[in-house]
Motif scaffolding. Structure first.
Motif, PDB file in Angstrom:
ATOM      1  N   LEU A  56       0.793  -1.099   0.085  1.00 19.02           N
ATOM      2  CA  LEU A  56      -0.009   0.204   0.037  1.00 19.02           C
ATOM      3  C   LEU A  56       0.821   1.259  -0.083  1.00 19.02           C
ATOM      4  N   ALA A  57       0.604   2.051  -0.939  1.00 22.96           N
ATOM      5  CA  ALA A  57       1.170   3.513  -0.916  1.00 22.96           C
ATOM      6  C   ALA A  57       0.083   4.366  -0.471  1.00 22.96           C
ATOM      7  N   ALA A  58       0.565   5.555   0.334  1.00 18.80           N
ATOM      8  CA  ALA A  58      -0.486   6.486   0.520  1.00 18.80           C
ATOM      9  C   ALA A  58       0.097   7.884   0.226  1.00 18.80           C
ATOM     10  N   GLN A  59      -0.680   8.597  -0.405  1.00 17.78           N
ATOM     11  CA  GLN A  59      -0.451  10.015  -0.910  1.00 17.78           C
ATOM     12  C   GLN A  59      -0.938  11.101  -0.035  1.00 17.78           C
ATOM     13  N   ARG A  60       0.243  11.775   0.309  1.00 17.88           N
ATOM     14  CA  ARG A  60       0.148  12.809   1.425  1.00 17.88           C
ATOM     15  C   ARG A  60      -0.989  13.801   1.311  1.00 17.88           C
ATOM     16  N   ALA A  61      -1.715  14.488   2.037  1.00 17.77           N
ATOM     17  CA  ALA A  61      -2.744  15.405   1.938  1.00 17.77           C
ATOM     18  C   ALA A  61      -2.196  16.719   2.347  1.00 17.77           C
ATOM     19  N   TYR A  62      -1.283  16.589   3.319  1.00 15.40           N
ATOM     20  CA  TYR A  62      -0.728  18.002   3.881  1.00 15.40           C
ATOM     21  C   TYR A  62       0.627  17.531   4.626  1.00 15.40           C
ATOM     22  N   PRO A  63       1.463  18.547   4.804  1.00 16.36           N
ATOM     23  CA  PRO A  63       1.567  19.978   4.567  1.00 16.36           C
ATOM     24  C   PRO A  63       1.521  20.114   3.088  1.00 16.36           C
ATOM     25  N   ALA A  64       1.273  21.337   2.881  1.00 13.68           N
ATOM     26  CA  ALA A  64       1.336  21.690   1.357  1.00 13.68           C
ATOM     27  C   ALA A  64       2.647  21.422   0.472  1.00 13.68           C
ATOM     28  N   GLN A  65       3.729  21.604   1.141  1.00 14.17           N
ATOM     29  CA  GLN A  65       4.968  21.500   0.380  1.00 14.17           C
ATOM     30  C   GLN A  65       5.252  19.675   0.422  1.00 14.17           C
ATOM     31  N   LEU A  66       4.678  18.842   0.862  1.00 17.24           N
ATOM     32  CA  LEU A  66       4.530  17.521   0.856  1.00 17.24           C
ATOM     33  C   LEU A  66       3.377  16.911   0.038  1.00 17.24           C
ATOM     34  N   ARG A  67       2.439  17.747  -0.054  1.00 22.15           N
ATOM     35  CA  ARG A  67       0.987  17.255  -0.516  1.00 22.15           C
ATOM     36  C   ARG A  67       1.363  16.520  -2.044  1.00 22.15           C
ATOM     37  N   GLY A  68       0.378  15.518  -2.313  1.00 19.88           N
ATOM     38  CA  GLY A  68       0.645  14.786  -3.393  1.00 19.88           C
ATOM     39  C   GLY A  68       1.841  13.641  -3.421  1.00 19.88           C
ATOM     40  N   GLN A  69       2.644  13.834  -2.530  1.00 21.89           N
ATOM     41  CA  GLN A  69       3.890  12.714  -2.771  1.00 21.89           C
ATOM     42  C   GLN A  69       3.464  11.509  -1.818  1.00 21.89           C
ATOM     43  N   TRP A  70       4.076  10.346  -2.199  1.00 20.69           N
ATOM     44  CA  TRP A  70       3.807   9.164  -1.837  1.00 20.69           C
ATOM     45  C   TRP A  70       4.626   8.793  -0.440  1.00 20.69           C
ATOM     46  N   GLU A  71       4.016   7.960   0.524  1.00 19.58           N
ATOM     47  CA  GLU A  71       4.820   7.619   1.551  1.00 19.58           C
ATOM     48  C   GLU A  71       4.169   6.458   2.263  1.00 19.58           C
ATOM     49  N   PHE A  72       4.609   5.817   3.115  1.00 23.36           N
ATOM     50  CA  PHE A  72       4.091   4.690   4.123  1.00 23.36           C
ATOM     51  C   PHE A  72       3.368   5.071   5.014  1.00 23.36           C
ATOM     52  N   PRO A  73       2.210   4.748   5.465  1.00 25.24           N
ATOM     53  CA  PRO A  73       1.509   5.398   6.651  1.00 25.24           C
ATOM     54  C   PRO A  73       2.168   5.038   7.868  1.00 25.24           C
ATOM     55  N   GLY A  74       2.000   5.736   8.850  1.00 25.41           N
ATOM     56  CA  GLY A  74       2.667   5.679  10.095  1.00 25.41           C
ATOM     57  C   GLY A  74       2.462   7.008  10.651  1.00 25.41           C
ATOM     58  N   GLY A  75       3.351   7.231  11.932  1.00 26.83           N
ATOM     59  CA  GLY A  75       3.589   8.415  12.555  1.00 26.83           C
ATOM     60  C   GLY A  75       4.473   8.255  13.763  1.00 26.83           C
ATOM     61  N   LYS A  76       4.478   9.505  14.575  1.00 29.82           N
ATOM     62  CA  LYS A  76       5.240   9.620  15.668  1.00 29.82           C
ATOM     63  C   LYS A  76       4.984   8.783  16.727  1.00 29.82           C
ATOM     64  N   VAL A  77       6.244   8.100  17.415  1.00 30.66           N
ATOM     65  CA  VAL A  77       6.052   7.394  18.735  1.00 30.66           C
ATOM     66  C   VAL A  77       5.896   8.371  19.856  1.00 30.66           C
ATOM     67  N   GLU A  78       4.838   8.287  20.697  1.00 29.56           N
ATOM     68  CA  GLU A  78       4.469   9.188  21.748  1.00 29.56           C
ATOM     69  C   GLU A  78       5.619   8.710  23.004  1.00 29.56           C
ATOM     70  N   PRO A  79       5.941   9.655  23.978  1.00 29.68           N
ATOM     71  CA  PRO A  79       6.936   9.205  25.019  1.00 29.68           C
ATOM     72  C   PRO A  79       6.195   8.168  25.725  1.00 29.68           C
ATOM     73  N   GLY A  80       7.143   7.101  26.004  1.00 29.96           N
ATOM     74  CA  GLY A  80       6.588   5.886  26.789  1.00 29.96           C
ATOM     75  C   GLY A  80       5.905   4.789  25.876  1.00 29.96           C
ATOM     76  N   GLU A  81       5.687   5.061  24.745  1.00 31.37           N
ATOM     77  CA  GLU A  81       5.096   4.151  24.049  1.00 31.37           C
ATOM     78  C   GLU A  81       5.763   3.312  23.068  1.00 31.37           C
ATOM     79  N   ALA A  82       5.485   1.815  23.047  1.00 31.49           N
ATOM     80  CA  ALA A  82       6.460   1.200  22.276  1.00 31.49           C
ATOM     81  C   ALA A  82       6.108   1.440  20.797  1.00 31.49           C
ATOM     82  N   PRO A  83       7.297   1.099  20.104  1.00 33.87           N
ATOM     83  CA  PRO A  83       7.101   1.378  18.546  1.00 33.87           C
ATOM     84  C   PRO A  83       5.969   0.962  17.815  1.00 33.87           C
TER      85      PRO A  83
END
Length: 181
Positions: A56-83
């Motif tokens: 699966l490829a995911a196309q960014r909606a924001y921020p404006a400078q990255l909009r339309g580029q493709w990435e892998f879904p995911g995000g930041k690890v919160e403090p104390g959270e296991a990856p």
């Protein structure tokens, strides 16, 4: 409610500790203090953990400078959270899927994570889900299943491109196998 579904290979990964939050001393200019590194997690959602043929490829909606580029879904690890918990949470929030986490995709270099930009690095896992139809949610304009060959035609975020190449290598360039390095 979304959750992590572990398989036998993922159980080994779950026991791993989060990488250290500082850059190596060798990579820093003399006289500077190490900066804390924010860990990001990413998912290569595949059609089958044992014999993937597409991901699966995911196309960014924001921020404006990255909009339309493709990435892998995911995000930041919160403090104390296991990856892996962060990955399951992010996939639930972004794509409304339950994650079955497989093997970790690691660089062919001595690094333990993929560098994104100074102070930001990513760990990536193969993931499957029982949900055949996946919607993009609000973080992405669209998501689509791609074969390794099709993936190379997408405009990937620059830091994700080495990961795409590693996935293609792991998938045996589309031969339907997934071998650990």
């Amino acid at each position: 409610m979304c959750q992590i579904v572990e398989n036998s290979e993922a159980a080994k990964v779950t026991q791993e500790a989060q990488p250290k939050g500082a850059q190596s001393k060798a990579a820093q200019p003399k006289g500077t203090q190490p900066k804390a590194t924010q860990l990001v997690v990413g998912a290569v959602v595949v059609d089958d953990l044992r014999q993937p043929t597409r991901f699966l490829a995911a196309q960014r909606a924001y921020p404006a400078q990255l909009r339309g580029q493709w990435e892998f879904p995911g995000g930041k690890v919160e403090p104390g959270e296991a990856p892996q918990a962060a990955l399951a949470r992010e996939l639930c929030e972004e794509l409304d899927i339950v994650a079955k986490i497989g093997m970790e995709v690691i660089p062919d270099t001595p690094l333990s994570a993929w560098p994104l930009k100074p102070g930001l690095e990513m760990r990536v896992w193969l993931v499957s889900t029982e949900r055949p139809e996946i919607s993009p949610g609000t973080s992405h304009m669209q998501v689509k299943w791609v074969t390794p060959v099709q993936a190379l035609d997408l405009n990937w975020l620059a830091p994700d491109l080495p990961i795409v190449r590693q996935i293609i290598k792991l998938m045996g360039a589309g031969q339907g196998k997934c071998a650990q390095s």
